[in-house]
Design an enzyme around this catalytic site. Structure first.
Site, PDB file in Angstrom:
ATOM      1  CD  GLU A  21     -14.925  -4.065  -4.780  1.00 34.37           C
ATOM      2  OE1 GLU A  21     -13.934  -4.518  -4.086  1.00 34.37           O
ATOM      3  OE2 GLU A  21     -15.174  -2.734  -4.357  1.00 34.37           O
ATOM      4  CG  ASN A 153     -15.897  -0.643   0.537  1.00 31.69           C
ATOM      5  OD1 ASN A 153     -15.237  -1.896  -0.006  1.00 31.69           O
ATOM      6  ND2 ASN A 153     -16.627   0.087  -0.082  1.00 31.69           N
ATOM      7  CG  ASP A 202     -14.120   0.308  -3.282  1.00 32.60           C
ATOM      8  OD1 ASP A 202     -14.319  -0.812  -2.675  1.00 32.60           O
ATOM      9  OD2 ASP A 202     -14.875   0.559  -4.019  1.00 32.60           O
TER      10      ASP A 202
END
Length: 295
Positions: A21, A153, A202
């Protein structure tokens, strides 16, 4: 920018992350950084040498930003904000806002064009949606900007810094907020884009034309949205769970995409958790850096 067929996969970094991430590009040193949240690791990759380094972390790291005039990062660890130095492991805690429950941790975050760090929290598993979006300025306590969030997000900012993009992932909508550049206040939320069933927004980033590039978790793609919210390009990613994107390379025309293996069982697809690098006709913007006030 042209069609999706002008976007070419040029490399795959075999990271094998559980939950890769938060990728960003350090233009000064020519390296990409990202985190594997669940493994408590910070990664650094040099595309010229194709060498990857990793660093242990004191807690799970949801997101982070570069710091102006420093080798440290500003970090949103699971329990709060800190300055962290990868080489030495030195960690200087800034603030640990009280989470509403034990299953809440920090998640997505990004530095805005004015040098403030924004980071949102999320609920892991079941429970009330008590995540929050925070704004952090050096020398000040974190400010709560949004509440009652399930999974924060898609934080990113328009090229002029006057728009904030944000998604509460399960709602499958990316919202656009007006951002007061002087005060950091946000207002006037409206829907920018909606994702199809099975595709969850995301991490995002914005290119030099103001297009929003968003990773669709669960759908194996990255979608480029024009400033009006229409789809301009789509990239099929060889991993079902892409997580975040960053523009990098000398000309900021390489798109780096992290991904996750988490939840895919003992034998996930070959490239799940790897980092994918695409040559694009688009160009990114230099990553903003957290502004530190000096005495």
């Amino acid at each position: 920018m042209g069609r999706s067929d002008r976007i070419e996969l040029v490399d795959i970094v075999p990271a094998g992350n559980t939950l890769g991430e938060g990728i960003l590009w350090d233009a000064e040193h020519g390296r990409a950084w990202w985190t594997d949240i669940q493994e408590r690791r910070l990664f650094r990759y040099d595309p010229l040498s194709r060498q990857t380094e990793s660093f242990a972390l004191p807690e799970r790291l949801g997101s982070f930003g570069l710091v102006d005039g420093s080798d440290r990062i500003v970090a949103a660890f699971e329990s709060g904000f800190a300055f962290f130095h990868a080489e030495t492991g030195a960690c200087e805690w800034i603030a640990r806002p009280a989470h509403a429950a034990a299953n809440i941790r920090f998640n997505d975050g990004r530095v805005d064009r004015q040098g403030r760090f924004w980071a949102g929290s999320m609920v892991e598993g079941n429970g009330p949606h008590k995540g929050k979006l925070y704004r952090l300025e050096h020398g000040k306590a974190p400010v709560i900007c949004l509440e009652d969030i399930a999974i924060s997000n898609s934080l990113c900012f328009s090229p002029d810094g006057a728009t904030l993009y944000f998604a509460d992932t399960p709602q499958r909508r990316i919202l656009r907020y007006d951002l007061d550049r002087a005060s950091g206040a946000i207002s006037n939320p409206r829907v920018f884009a909606e994702t199809p069933e099975g595709a969850f927004p995301d991490g995002s980033n914005v290119d030099s034309e103001g297009c929003v590039w968003n990773a669709h978790w669960g759908a194996g793609r990255v979608v480029c949205y024009a400033p009006d919210g229409s789809v301009r390009a789509t990239i099929d990613i060889p991993a079902r769970q892409p997580t975040c994107v960053a523009f990098g390379g000398r000309d900021l025309d390489l798109l780096f995409v992290t991904s996750a293996r988490e939840g895919l069982g003992p034998t996930p697809a070959q490239h799940a958790g790897d980092v994918f690098i695409y040559k694009t006709p688009a160009h990114g913007l230099p990553e903003p850096q957290f502004r530190v006030l000096h005495a």
